[in-house]
Each structure stands twice: as C-alpha cells, then as structure tokens.
Write an enzyme that holds these catalytic residues in place. Sequence first.
Site, mmCIF file in Angstrom:
data_model
loop_
_atom_site.group_PDB
_atom_site.id
_atom_site.type_symbol
_atom_site.label_atom_id
_atom_site.label_comp_id
_atom_site.label_asym_id
_atom_site.label_seq_id
_atom_site.Cartn_x
_atom_site.Cartn_y
_atom_site.Cartn_z
ATOM 1 N N HIS A 151 57.977 56.141 22.038
ATOM 2 C CA HIS A 151 56.702 57.357 21.931
ATOM 3 C C HIS A 151 55.371 56.194 22.221
ATOM 4 O O HIS A 151 55.285 55.214 21.742
ATOM 5 C CB HIS A 151 56.730 57.786 20.654
ATOM 6 C CG HIS A 151 57.718 58.679 19.977
ATOM 7 N ND1 HIS A 151 57.662 59.910 19.998
ATOM 8 C CD2 HIS A 151 58.773 58.402 19.452
ATOM 9 C CE1 HIS A 151 58.733 60.654 19.754
ATOM 10 N NE2 HIS A 151 59.538 59.449 19.239
ATOM 11 N N HIS B 186 63.897 56.975 23.364
ATOM 12 C CA HIS B 186 62.582 57.123 23.834
ATOM 13 C C HIS B 186 61.588 56.386 23.122
ATOM 14 O O HIS B 186 61.543 56.097 21.979
ATOM 15 C CB HIS B 186 62.222 58.540 24.005
ATOM 16 C CG HIS B 186 62.413 59.320 22.686
ATOM 17 N ND1 HIS B 186 63.690 59.761 22.364
ATOM 18 C CD2 HIS B 186 61.707 59.874 21.954
ATOM 19 C CE1 HIS B 186 63.679 60.701 21.349
ATOM 20 N NE2 HIS B 186 62.330 60.535 20.989
#
Length: 138
Positions: A102, A100
């Site tokens: 951020h 992921h």
Amino acid sequence: MADCILCKVLSGEFDGSFVYRGETCSALLDISPMSTGHTLVVPNQHVGRMADLDPDLGAEMFALATRVVQAMQKSGLDMTGANLFLNDGSDAGQEIEHLHIHIAPRKPNDGVRFTHRDGGVVERADLDAVAKSIADHM
Ligand SMILES: [Zn+2]
C-alpha cells in the site's frame, strides 16, 4: 488464480485504474482508498503471502513503490508524505490474498490514523531477543 480479484483486474476481466504496468509488477489505485491517490503495488503473477514471495520480486515491488511515490510527489497530488505498508495474512489485515504494497499519500490533519500501538518503548534485551530470532534465519 481463478477467484482472485487482483488477478482479474490484472488480466483485464475487472476494471482497474493503473498507474503503471510492468513486466513483473504493476501499480493501480485502491478502490477503497485511505487517502486520495492510495495506490497498490502488486506482482503480476499471483503471490498470496510473503512466504511465497521471491525476494528478488519483492525488491522489484519496492523499487516500483519508490518510483510511484516519486511520481506522486511530482504529480501535484495534495500530499506532504506517504505511508508504505504491506499486510501479510488476515490477522495483519490482508483482505485480498494477492500480496500488495500500500502507498497512502498523507498531508497534515488528514484524519488518517497510522501510529505505533500504545505501550511505550520496549526493553533493549527484549528487542535484541526478537531481532536475533529473525536474524538467525536471514
Ligand atoms: Zn491474484
């Protein structure tokens, strides 16, 4: 992946606050944010580490991250900037092994600490050696 929290959020088994749902990647708020609006951009299919990420999917993730930042700036969120970062591996702070990006909105004096390590400027020869070792594999 059966025991992956982000896969469960993406499948709807767990709740998520989605900013965007796309065909290949999506964006949702971090449940434990560094700052208000802290968003994660994730591939919809489970990808654990950078080593497993198709570069084209990585490009789609970054394109989505760009759109998220632009939307944040228009949204009225109290921010003057943002940090974008990705932690690859537990030694780098990756807590959920579903890649992921951020996006942490920032504003003056927000108390979020995100800086280079101490130690000053590195010698050019040392920088060049590291750059070459990576460039040789591009
Ligand atoms: Zn997953």
